[in-house]
Write an enzyme that holds these catalytic residues in place. Structure first.
Site, PDB file in Angstrom:
ATOM      1  N   ASP A   1      87.798  27.070  34.285  1.00  0.00           N
ATOM      2  CA  ASP A   1      88.987  26.796  35.195  1.00  0.00           C
ATOM      3  C   ASP A   1      89.944  25.608  35.376  1.00  0.00           C
ATOM      4  O   ASP A   1      89.360  24.977  34.045  1.00  0.00           O
ATOM      5  CB  ASP A   1      88.187  27.091  36.714  1.00  0.00           C
ATOM      6  CG  ASP A   1      86.547  26.042  36.436  1.00  0.00           C
ATOM      7  OD1 ASP A   1      86.372  25.680  35.556  1.00  0.00           O
ATOM      8  OD2 ASP A   1      86.265  25.523  37.411  1.00  0.00           O
TER       9      ASP A   1
ATOM     10  N   GLU B   1      83.624  25.038  37.054  1.00  0.00           N
ATOM     11  CA  GLU B   1      83.092  23.437  36.429  1.00  0.00           C
ATOM     12  C   GLU B   1      83.440  22.668  37.708  1.00  0.00           C
ATOM     13  O   GLU B   1      83.252  21.875  37.574  1.00  0.00           O
ATOM     14  CB  GLU B   1      83.585  23.059  35.068  1.00  0.00           C
ATOM     15  CG  GLU B   1      83.338  22.304  34.599  1.00  0.00           C
ATOM     16  CD  GLU B   1      83.821  20.383  35.000  1.00  0.00           C
ATOM     17  OE1 GLU B   1      83.998  19.332  34.485  1.00  0.00           O
ATOM     18  OE2 GLU B   1      85.265  21.161  35.210  1.00  0.00           O
TER      19      GLU B   1
END
Length: 424
Positions: free
Chosen positions: A100, A165
């Site tokens: 991400d 994350e």
């Protein structure tokens, strides 16, 4: 005749150089697949990685934690005979990175397409190029090269490409660890961006929480004689929490030198200026957001405050939260405390650990910088690796994961930058 370790090293480095365009293409392809967080859906990029690994003859596992939180994991077992014909090691190294990226933001402020994934004037461009799709491509390609050449391994090697994350979610690395997917891991290298010659080998703990304070509504024209203003109580609480800075950590003796080196690095190499190194020895407190009340003429009956604290080595999250309760009580404020976002204990890997010494030696050789050394970060994770005396530093606690290294005894923090933390 058995191929000697130096022969394998040369073959691997030659193959990496030969396939450099392949690596850059992979990095560009990853960037061109949007995976902004929020919202955090990493389905497309996760499936792309899985397909890429299958095309290279590997057998990836796809772990779905829901809502597009796909983790891709590959294991490569130790060879029957170690590289040097010795016994197979019990070591288990994990190459890790997150899929991400932070949001693109205002498109009008971009001078090129945010998901370009191209190379211009020697720079790889696009959202997530640094944090951390270039690094992710690097660890993926490393595994591919080792597999392609059939390099014998003296221990197990795993790849973990995880989501969730950037917002400190729990459905990426934590999710895999909680389900035993990476059981037995003894070390990790996380390809987060880091200062080139100073890999992050330690970091402060991350302790975010939400503070909810209730008052009693009333008409604004009658304040302060009628109603209890939650915003005023919150202001009192915010001032009281500044005293968290005064907490005194007691770091283990074998970590003191790492902390001192990290303070010097932060002040001299990261450019923050004199005095910033103090964050390594204190609890930092940031009041991120405050939301209270419904109208200017109504006494606020509720105020919600989001707080980011970072915990130095030598203290724990539990100790900090206990002090929060004490300070609020002393200030006469009742509040509900709810943990949020990034949560990890202070963690570190000693500079003498083999995973650090090997990485630092490689960085010195590659960069030609004899001052390369590991450092600790005052932020729960970000940027990596320098090389006359190599000795790693610690991190202040920025939440990412770094080209950092870590032994992973027990569950590593979301950034995996270190294993040695106090046993609960």
């Amino acid at each position: 005749m058995t191929t000697t370790p130096p022969d394998w090293e040369t073959r691997v480095l030659d193959e990496i150089e030969r396939t450099r365009d392949e690596l850059l293409t992979l990095a560009g392809d990853l960037i061109r697949i949007p995976s902004e967080n929020p919202p955090g859906d990493c389905t497309d990029v996760g499936l792309f990685i899985a397909d890429h690994l299958r095309a290279q003859g590997l057998d990836p596992e796809v772990h779905d934690a829901g809502d597009g939180r796909l983790s891709i994991v590959v294991h490569r077992a130790a060879s029957d005979a170690a590289v040097d014909d010795g016994p197979t090691s019990a070591r288990h190294l994990v190459l890790a990175g997150h899929t991400d990226v932070v949001p693109v933001g205002d498109l009008n402020r971009w001078t090129f397409p945010p998901f370009a994934g191209d190379i211009v004037d020697g720079y790889l461009r696009g959202r997530g190029a640094s944090d951390m799709k270039a690094g992710l491509a690097g660890v993926i390609h490393t595994l591919v090269v080792l597999h392609r050449l059939g390099v014998p391994l003296a221990g197990k090697l795993s790849l973990a490409a995880v989501p969730d994350e950037e917002q400190g979610g729990s459905r990426g690395a934590d999710w895999l660890l909680d389900r035993g997917v990476l059981d037995g891991a003894t070390g990790a290298i996380i390809a987060e961006p880091a200062e080139r010659t100073h890999p992050t080998i330690g970091q402060k703990g991350s302790n975010w929480f939400r503070m909810t304070i209730d008052g009693r509504p009333g008409h604004g024209s009658l304040q302060p004689l009628h109603g209890v203003n939650a915003n005023l109580l919150a202001a009192r609480a915010v001032i009281a929490l500044q005293q968290l800075w005064d907490m005194k950590p007691s770091p283990p003796e074998d970590v003191v030198d790492l902390i001192e080196r990290s303070k010097t690095f932060a002040e001299e190499r990261e450019g923050y200026g004199p005095g910033i190194g103090a964050v390594f020895e204190h609890v930092t407190v940031n009041i991120g957001t405050i939301h209270g009340g419904t109208s200017s003429n109504v006494v606020a009956d509720r105020c919600v405050v989001d707080v980011d604290t970072r915990v130095p080595i030598g203290l724990s999250r539990a100790e900090v939260l206990a002090r929060v309760e004490e300070l609020l009580a002393e200030a006469g404020v009742e509040a509900t405390i709810e943990p949020t976002g990034f949560r990890s204990e202070p963690n570190w890997t000693l500079p003498s650990d083999p995973v650090v010494t090997e990485l630092v030696a490689a960085l010195r050789e590659l960069t030609g910088d004899p001052t390369a050394e590991g450092c600790s970060s005052g932020r729960p994770p970000t940027p990596a690796p320098s090389a006359a005396t190599a000795s790693p530093c610690s991190s202040t606690g920025r939440p990412n994961w770094p080209p950092s290294t870590a032994s992973t005894r027990g569950h590593p923090s979301p950034t995996w930058s270190s294993p040695r933390r106090p046993t609960p």
